[in-house]
Enzyme design. Structure first.
Site, PDB file in Angstrom:
ATOM      1  N   CYS A  88      38.052  31.696  30.447  1.00 37.12           N
ATOM      2  CA  CYS A  88      38.304  31.415  29.083  1.00 37.12           C
ATOM      3  C   CYS A  88      39.816  30.672  28.986  1.00 37.12           C
ATOM      4  O   CYS A  88      39.620  29.560  29.660  1.00 37.12           O
ATOM      5  CB  CYS A  88      38.333  32.767  28.243  1.00 37.12           C
ATOM      6  SG  CYS A  88      38.235  32.443  26.418  1.00 37.12           S
ATOM      7  N   HIS A 180      32.434  34.616  29.720  1.00 39.01           N
ATOM      8  CA  HIS A 180      32.852  35.808  30.209  1.00 39.01           C
ATOM      9  C   HIS A 180      31.678  36.720  31.058  1.00 39.01           C
ATOM     10  O   HIS A 180      31.488  37.386  30.627  1.00 39.01           O
ATOM     11  CB  HIS A 180      33.152  36.593  29.012  1.00 39.01           C
ATOM     12  CG  HIS A 180      34.210  36.186  28.053  1.00 39.01           C
ATOM     13  ND1 HIS A 180      35.675  36.124  28.546  1.00 39.01           N
ATOM     14  CD2 HIS A 180      34.499  35.278  26.967  1.00 39.01           C
ATOM     15  CE1 HIS A 180      36.433  35.792  27.579  1.00 39.01           C
ATOM     16  NE2 HIS A 180      35.479  34.862  26.583  1.00 39.01           N
ATOM     17  N   GLU A 182      32.591  38.529  33.324  1.00 40.56           N
ATOM     18  CA  GLU A 182      33.058  39.646  33.785  1.00 40.56           C
ATOM     19  C   GLU A 182      32.823  40.855  33.053  1.00 40.56           C
ATOM     20  O   GLU A 182      32.966  42.087  33.381  1.00 40.56           O
ATOM     21  CB  GLU A 182      34.705  39.547  33.631  1.00 40.56           C
ATOM     22  CG  GLU A 182      35.332  39.791  32.366  1.00 40.56           C
ATOM     23  CD  GLU A 182      35.332  38.316  31.483  1.00 40.56           C
ATOM     24  OE1 GLU A 182      36.258  38.123  30.710  1.00 40.56           O
ATOM     25  OE2 GLU A 182      34.639  37.351  31.774  1.00 40.56           O
TER      26      GLU A 182
END
Length: 233
Positions: A88, A180, A182
């Site tokens: 990001c 994202h 993660e």
């Protein structure tokens, strides 16, 4: 002793909902945590085998002291050929530091959704993306964007609304991921609720997002591949 990873936290809270710093440790790395947002940086990059740069509420183009300092750190790390991964804002500041401050811009609208990000041909042999098949499925949420047209960038994945979602710097071990991967399914539900007001203003239906929450397991292989790369550096 595991290889050393410098983890730069760029958010208002040091540890994000994903707790990726803890997961890097679980994958065998010795993680040195610095809260860059609060002005914390290591005195030297000596001894680091990799660097991770987290998200932030700021834009990489802002003249904020920690952002300016992080630009210098990134350029030094690139000269030292230390592998880097940014997610990001982390992706955006890598692009800004290495490819120019005008490489990152404010979008006219937010891209926020779970999306299949088609891969480019270059992704098929890329060190981080090679486990992906045809696309990378993950949650994306961004108001800033990294331009795709730069001679030092290899684009690895894109969306219907953003031509640069995953990229690599030259042929170096330096990558940016706009989305994202993660965030786990369980973490996503909590994250969406905690950010209900902001995400709603950005055009999301939070209840729909929570119903769509996904593990994004295949996309997470990019993170484990990076950890392996640092471990073998």
């Amino acid at each position: 002793m595991g290889k050393r990873l410098l983890y730069l936290g760029n958010g208002r809270k040091f540890q994000s909902i994903a707790k990726l710093d803890d997961r890097f440790e679980a994958w065998g790395l010795k993680v040195d945590r610095y809260w860059a947002y609060d002005g914390q940086f290591p005195e030297t990059l000596k001894g680091y085998d990799g660097i991770f740069l987290s998200g932030s509420p700021h834009g990489a183009y802002e003249d904020v002291p920690f952002i300016l300092r992080e630009h210098d750190l990134i350029r030094e790390a690139a000269e030292l050929e230390i592998p880097m991964l940014g997610i990001c804002f982390g992706s955006q500041i890598l692009a800004s530091a290495l490819c120019g401050r005008d490489q990152v811009f404010r979008r006219t609208s937010c891209e926020i959704a779970y999306k299949d990000l088609p891969l480019t041909e270059a992704a098929r042999t890329d060190k981080l993306c090679r486990d992906l098949v045809d696309s990378a499925y993950m949650f994306v949420w961004h108001n800033d964007e990294v331009k795709a047209a730069h001679p030092d960038m290899t684009i690895l994945a894109y969306s219907d609304d953003c031509p640069n979602h995953i990229w690599r710097y030259k042929d170096k071990d330096i990558w940016g991921i706009q989305g994202h991967p993660e965030v786990t399914k369980a973490q996503a539900v909590i994250w969406f609720e905690e950010n209900r007001e902001r995400m709603t203003l950005d055009g999301a239906d939070i209840d729909d997002l929570k119903a769509q929450a996904h593990e994004a397991a295949e996309a997470k292989t990019m993170l484990t591949r990076f950890a392996e790369l640092v471990q073998n550096a």
